[in-house]
Design a protein around this motif. Structure first.
Motif, PDB file in Angstrom:
ATOM      1  N   CYS A  69      27.747  35.051  35.622  1.00 41.22           N
ATOM      2  CA  CYS A  69      27.906  35.257  37.179  1.00 41.22           C
ATOM      3  C   CYS A  69      29.244  35.256  37.545  1.00 41.22           C
ATOM      4  N   TYR A  70      30.157  35.123  36.923  1.00 37.54           N
ATOM      5  CA  TYR A  70      31.632  35.094  37.407  1.00 37.54           C
ATOM      6  C   TYR A  70      32.336  36.213  36.685  1.00 37.54           C
ATOM      7  N   GLU A  71      33.253  36.705  37.591  1.00 37.81           N
ATOM      8  CA  GLU A  71      34.324  37.709  37.069  1.00 37.81           C
ATOM      9  C   GLU A  71      35.717  37.142  37.438  1.00 37.81           C
ATOM     10  N   ARG A  72      36.465  37.655  36.464  1.00 45.03           N
ATOM     11  CA  ARG A  72      37.951  37.081  36.678  1.00 45.03           C
ATOM     12  C   ARG A  72      38.773  38.058  37.214  1.00 45.03           C
ATOM     13  N   VAL A  73      39.282  37.859  38.427  1.00 39.90           N
ATOM     14  CA  VAL A  73      40.064  39.053  39.327  1.00 39.90           C
ATOM     15  C   VAL A  73      41.514  38.365  39.596  1.00 39.90           C
ATOM     16  N   SER A  74      42.351  39.429  39.732  1.00 39.16           N
ATOM     17  CA  SER A  74      43.917  39.026  40.228  1.00 39.16           C
ATOM     18  C   SER A  74      43.802  38.599  41.658  1.00 39.16           C
ATOM     19  N   ALA A  75      44.439  37.571  42.020  1.00 42.60           N
ATOM     20  CA  ALA A  75      44.876  36.920  43.261  1.00 42.60           C
ATOM     21  C   ALA A  75      46.197  36.576  43.342  1.00 42.60           C
ATOM     22  N   CYS A  76      46.704  36.424  44.676  1.00 40.42           N
ATOM     23  CA  CYS A  76      47.819  36.030  45.174  1.00 40.42           C
ATOM     24  C   CYS A  76      47.562  34.688  45.416  1.00 40.42           C
ATOM     25  N   ILE A  77      48.491  33.749  44.877  1.00 39.39           N
ATOM     26  CA  ILE A  77      48.463  32.185  45.201  1.00 39.39           C
ATOM     27  C   ILE A  77      49.627  31.671  45.796  1.00 39.39           C
ATOM     28  N   ARG A  78      49.711  30.934  46.856  1.00 35.28           N
ATOM     29  CA  ARG A  78      50.880  30.236  47.332  1.00 35.28           C
ATOM     30  C   ARG A  78      51.099  28.732  46.701  1.00 35.28           C
ATOM     31  N   GLU A  80      52.711  25.144  45.749  1.00 37.66           N
ATOM     32  CA  GLU A  80      53.242  23.970  46.297  1.00 37.66           C
ATOM     33  C   GLU A  80      54.741  24.219  46.853  1.00 37.66           C
ATOM     34  N   ASP A  81      55.373  24.878  46.072  1.00 38.78           N
ATOM     35  CA  ASP A  81      56.827  24.928  46.622  1.00 38.78           C
ATOM     36  C   ASP A  81      56.759  26.512  47.356  1.00 38.78           C
ATOM     37  N   CYS A  82      55.913  26.676  47.888  1.00 42.73           N
ATOM     38  CA  CYS A  82      55.814  28.002  48.839  1.00 42.73           C
ATOM     39  C   CYS A  82      56.125  29.150  48.293  1.00 42.73           C
ATOM     40  N   LYS A  83      55.982  29.602  47.027  1.00 44.21           N
ATOM     41  CA  LYS A  83      56.218  30.777  46.319  1.00 44.21           C
ATOM     42  C   LYS A  83      55.006  31.467  46.149  1.00 44.21           C
ATOM     43  N   TYR A  84      54.814  32.740  46.308  1.00 41.54           N
ATOM     44  CA  TYR A  84      53.807  33.389  45.997  1.00 41.54           C
ATOM     45  C   TYR A  84      53.690  33.960  44.401  1.00 41.54           C
ATOM     46  N   ILE A  85      52.671  33.730  43.833  1.00 42.68           N
ATOM     47  CA  ILE A  85      52.553  34.358  42.491  1.00 42.68           C
ATOM     48  C   ILE A  85      51.232  34.979  42.096  1.00 42.68           C
ATOM     49  N   SER A  86      51.261  35.923  41.194  1.00 46.87           N
ATOM     50  CA  SER A  86      49.853  36.503  40.848  1.00 46.87           C
ATOM     51  C   SER A  86      49.083  35.846  39.737  1.00 46.87           C
ATOM     52  N   CYS A  87      48.174  35.500  40.011  1.00 45.96           N
ATOM     53  CA  CYS A  87      47.244  34.710  38.773  1.00 45.96           C
ATOM     54  C   CYS A  87      45.831  35.611  38.786  1.00 45.96           C
ATOM     55  N   GLU A  88      44.797  34.850  38.038  1.00 39.31           N
ATOM     56  CA  GLU A  88      43.561  35.452  37.810  1.00 39.31           C
ATOM     57  C   GLU A  88      42.601  34.167  38.099  1.00 39.31           C
ATOM     58  N   VAL A  89      41.400  34.360  38.985  1.00 43.89           N
ATOM     59  CA  VAL A  89      40.598  33.352  39.298  1.00 43.89           C
ATOM     60  C   VAL A  89      39.333  33.879  39.121  1.00 43.89           C
ATOM     61  N   TYR A  90      38.437  32.922  38.889  1.00 43.09           N
ATOM     62  CA  TYR A  90      36.945  33.188  38.594  1.00 43.09           C
ATOM     63  C   TYR A  90      36.223  33.256  39.882  1.00 43.09           C
ATOM     64  N   VAL A  91      35.620  34.591  40.274  1.00 45.05           N
ATOM     65  CA  VAL A  91      34.897  34.712  41.427  1.00 45.05           C
ATOM     66  C   VAL A  91      33.347  34.976  41.178  1.00 45.05           C
ATOM     67  N   ILE A  92      32.569  34.517  41.927  1.00 48.79           N
ATOM     68  CA  ILE A  92      31.107  34.847  41.752  1.00 48.79           C
ATOM     69  C   ILE A  92      30.978  36.450  41.886  1.00 48.79           C
ATOM     70  N   LYS A  93      30.165  37.219  40.828  1.00 53.94           N
ATOM     71  CA  LYS A  93      30.083  38.607  41.075  1.00 53.94           C
ATOM     72  C   LYS A  93      29.248  38.745  42.419  1.00 53.94           C
ATOM     73  N   ASP A  94      29.308  39.919  43.195  1.00 52.92           N
ATOM     74  CA  ASP A  94      28.709  40.466  44.433  1.00 52.92           C
ATOM     75  C   ASP A  94      27.437  40.163  44.148  1.00 52.92           C
ATOM     76  N   LYS A  95      26.702  40.726  43.052  1.00 52.18           N
ATOM     77  CA  LYS A  95      25.107  40.560  42.781  1.00 52.18           C
ATOM     78  C   LYS A  95      24.719  39.249  42.574  1.00 52.18           C
ATOM     79  N   TYR A  96      25.324  37.979  42.376  1.00 50.56           N
ATOM     80  CA  TYR A  96      25.083  36.787  42.129  1.00 50.56           C
ATOM     81  C   TYR A  96      25.457  36.119  43.402  1.00 50.56           C
ATOM     82  N   THR A  97      25.815  36.737  44.661  1.00 47.62           N
ATOM     83  CA  THR A  97      26.172  35.588  45.743  1.00 47.62           C
ATOM     84  C   THR A  97      24.913  35.015  46.176  1.00 47.62           C
TER      85      THR A  97
END
Length: 126
Positions: A69-78, A80-97
């Motif tokens: 049901c999930y896909e790993r996608v790239s995202a931008c995270i802020r 706690e020290d206010c830096k922006y970094i690229s990482c991956e997060v698990y998001v519900i696939k559109d067909k499973y919303t």
């Protein structure tokens, strides 16, 4: 991901920090106490934890835990020290919303009522 869940899935020890993810929302899955992350409009922000330099073995374990049901996608995270970094997060696939309710997932409620059941029913299957 709650450390109690994370530590039962992965084998490695990783540096981590708190982070904020904009443009996504954590919603309660229908009939469950656990969350699903979905894309969202507006100024919605999700608080979470960023783990760094996860090895391939543990990524494979996480992929298996999150499942179809999930896909790993790239995202931008802020961080706690206010830096922006690229990482991956698990998001519900559109067909499973359809499995996701409109109800906000409340971490306090999960910690109080859902974590023990979740660990028993889901994490032990991994």
């Amino acid at each position: 991901m709650y450390f109690a869940v994370w530590s039962k899935i992965v084998g490695g020890r990783y540096q981590k920090c708190n982070g904020k993810l904009q443009g996504y929302a954590r919603r309660r899955m229908h009939g469950s106490m656990y969350p699903g992350l979905v894309r969202a409009e507006g100024d919605v922000v999700v608080d979470g934890v960023v783990y760094f330099d996860i090895n391939r073995v543990d990524i494979k374990k996480l992929d298996g835990f999150e499942g179809e049901c999930y896909e790993r996608v790239s995202a931008c995270i802020r961080t706690e020290d206010c830096k922006y970094i690229s990482c991956e997060v698990y998001v519900i696939k559109d067909k499973y919303t359809g499995l996701v309710s409109s109800e906000e997932w409340l971490p306090e409620l999960f910690a109080r009522k859902g974590i023990k059941e979740f660990l028993k029913n889901w994490v032990e299957l991994c």
